[in-house]
Design an enzyme around this catalytic site. Structure first.
Site, PDB file in Angstrom:
ATOM      1  N   SER A  62       1.368  -1.193  -0.428  1.00 41.47           N
ATOM      2  CA  SER A  62       0.002  -0.083  -0.083  1.00 41.47           C
ATOM      3  C   SER A  62       0.827   1.499  -0.131  1.00 41.47           C
ATOM      4  O   SER A  62       2.158   1.338   0.465  1.00 41.47           O
ATOM      5  CB  SER A  62      -0.877  -0.099   1.254  1.00 41.47           C
ATOM      6  OG  SER A  62      -1.089   1.321   1.465  1.00 41.47           O
ATOM      7  N   TYR A  76      -1.841  -1.489  10.713  1.00 35.66           N
ATOM      8  CA  TYR A  76      -1.459  -2.133   9.409  1.00 35.66           C
ATOM      9  C   TYR A  76      -0.732  -1.377   8.870  1.00 35.66           C
ATOM     10  O   TYR A  76      -0.232  -2.147   7.797  1.00 35.66           O
ATOM     11  CB  TYR A  76      -3.450  -0.959   8.804  1.00 35.66           C
ATOM     12  CG  TYR A  76      -3.221  -1.014   7.267  1.00 35.66           C
ATOM     13  CD1 TYR A  76      -3.679  -2.476   6.481  1.00 35.66           C
ATOM     14  CD2 TYR A  76      -2.866   0.096   6.415  1.00 35.66           C
ATOM     15  CE1 TYR A  76      -3.705  -2.709   5.450  1.00 35.66           C
ATOM     16  CE2 TYR A  76      -2.792   0.367   4.745  1.00 35.66           C
ATOM     17  CZ  TYR A  76      -3.718  -1.168   4.719  1.00 35.66           C
ATOM     18  OH  TYR A  76      -3.460  -1.375   2.851  1.00 35.66           O
ATOM     19  N   LYS A 132       2.152  -3.856   6.561  1.00 36.88           N
ATOM     20  CA  LYS A 132       2.905  -4.081   5.325  1.00 36.88           C
ATOM     21  C   LYS A 132       4.422  -3.966   4.718  1.00 36.88           C
ATOM     22  O   LYS A 132       4.671  -4.448   4.079  1.00 36.88           O
ATOM     23  CB  LYS A 132       1.446  -3.189   4.685  1.00 36.88           C
ATOM     24  CG  LYS A 132       0.682  -3.230   4.104  1.00 36.88           C
ATOM     25  CD  LYS A 132       0.703  -4.046   3.062  1.00 36.88           C
ATOM     26  CE  LYS A 132      -1.437  -4.726   3.338  1.00 36.88           C
ATOM     27  NZ  LYS A 132      -1.637  -5.633   2.423  1.00 36.88           N
TER      28      LYS A 132
END
Ligand code: UDP
Length: 320
Positions: free
Chosen positions: A107, A131, A135
């Protein structure tokens, strides 16, 4: 569907935490092709072992991750467990089965607060929530894996802001509860499910004061995966690519494009900035264009038209 149309045989492994197996029927309807489906979790090493032994797998596209920023702050352990442990279990199963080609969904969040725009792949990386941390950590795990064995072929795709839906109106996103992201929120205001959009901040240093993002049509994103898959199947190495259009649009621009596409008025009010948001974020997609021979073809109007077609045809259906 992109891959089915190109003649690949697809095996789908999904725990259906955020999706419905019914989507496979719709994929079959659109493509007239079958997808082999395993209702399994990537945390389940025995299941993965079985799947790899029952099939001759050439490559894996790894999309299996929890993805809501706010939720990751409330339940970090689940995020780290699912995203990190899930990737470790998957990569171990791949290694054991001697399958060393992987495309991973990362992302643009890994750029944190970018030092300048547009964002290039070699910019400094950081994360401001669990989050984003997952990643970043997975990208590092894949780097280490490649260093340990250069027989791997790894493509890391950093998504910008995916929106839109399949042209058929049969497949799109259906977030659980109240949406966090702009486009699904706007589509639900358009149907009357939500009363009005809250625009988080109109005092950013952007042309109209609202946040600027690089919205990318999910079908362009899909063709980016197909391009990355071709690369991992043809050469070893590890590469990172931005998947974005290279163009930034503000919240108000998206809202007006959506009003035009849907013929509906979207009531809105300005509210204070959302904590953790940045003013502007858009990609430099040059590397993907050069090395993957991929570029986006769908503009903001098409993204809005397709999001609206899906939302207006799909009340009550679950997501892909
Ligand atoms: N946004 C907004 N209202 C909403 C949701 C989002 O004004 O209800 C804004 C947000 O501040 C950002 C843009 O829309 O500028 C895109 O937000 P989204 O959550 O979709 O993606 P992000 O870039 O934050 O991952």
């Amino acid at each position: 569907m992109e891959l089915l149309n190109e003649g690949y045989e697809i095996i789908c492994v999904d725990n259906c935490y955020n999706s419905s197996p019914d989507v496979l029927n719709r994929i079959e309807k659109i493509t007239s092709k079958k997808v082999k489906f395993y209702h399994d979790d990537i945390l389940d090493a025995a299941a993965l072992k079985r799947i790899f032994s029952e099939n001759k797998v050439d490559a894996v596209i790894h999309f299996a991750g929890l993805k809501a920023v706010g939720e990751s702050v409330s339940i970090p352990l689940q995020y780290y467990h699912n995203n990190i442990s899930g990737t470790l279990v998957l990569c171990q199963a791949m290694k054991d089965a001697n399958v060393k080609n992987i495309v991973f969904s990362s992302s643009a969040t890994v750029y944190g607060l970018p030092k300048s725009l547009p964002i290039q792949e070699n910019f400094p990386l950081s994360a401001t929530n669990p989050y984003g941390q997952t990643k970043l950590m997975i990208e590092q795990i894949l780097q280490d894996l490649y260093v340990s064995d250069p027989g791997w072929s790894i493509s890391i795709l950093r998504y910008f802001n995916p929106v839109g839906a399949h042209k058929s109106g049969l497949i799109g996103e259906a977030p659980k509860g109240i949406p966090n992201n702009l486009m699904p929120y706007v589509t639900q205001v358009a149907t009357g499910k939500l009363p009005q959009l809250k625009i988080f901040g109109n005092d950013y240093p952007t042309p109209d004061g609202t946040g600027v993002r690089d919205y990318i049509h999910v079908s362009d994103l899909a063709s980016g995966h197909s391009a990355a898959l071709k690369r991992v199947l043809s050469q070893t190495g590890i590469d990172v690519y931005n998947l974005g259009t290279g163009k930034g649009n503000s919240v108000l621009e998206l809202l007006h494009a959506f009003e035009k596409a849907s013929g509906r008025k979207i009531p809105y009010e300005f509210v204070p900035r959302r904590s953790g948001d940045i003013a502007s974020c858009y990609a430099d997609p040059t590397k993907a264009k050069k090395e993957l021979h991929w570029e986006t073809t769908r503009d903001l109007n098409e993204m809005c038209e397709d999001s609206w077609r899906w939302q207006s045809q799909s009340s009550g259906k679950t997501s892909d």
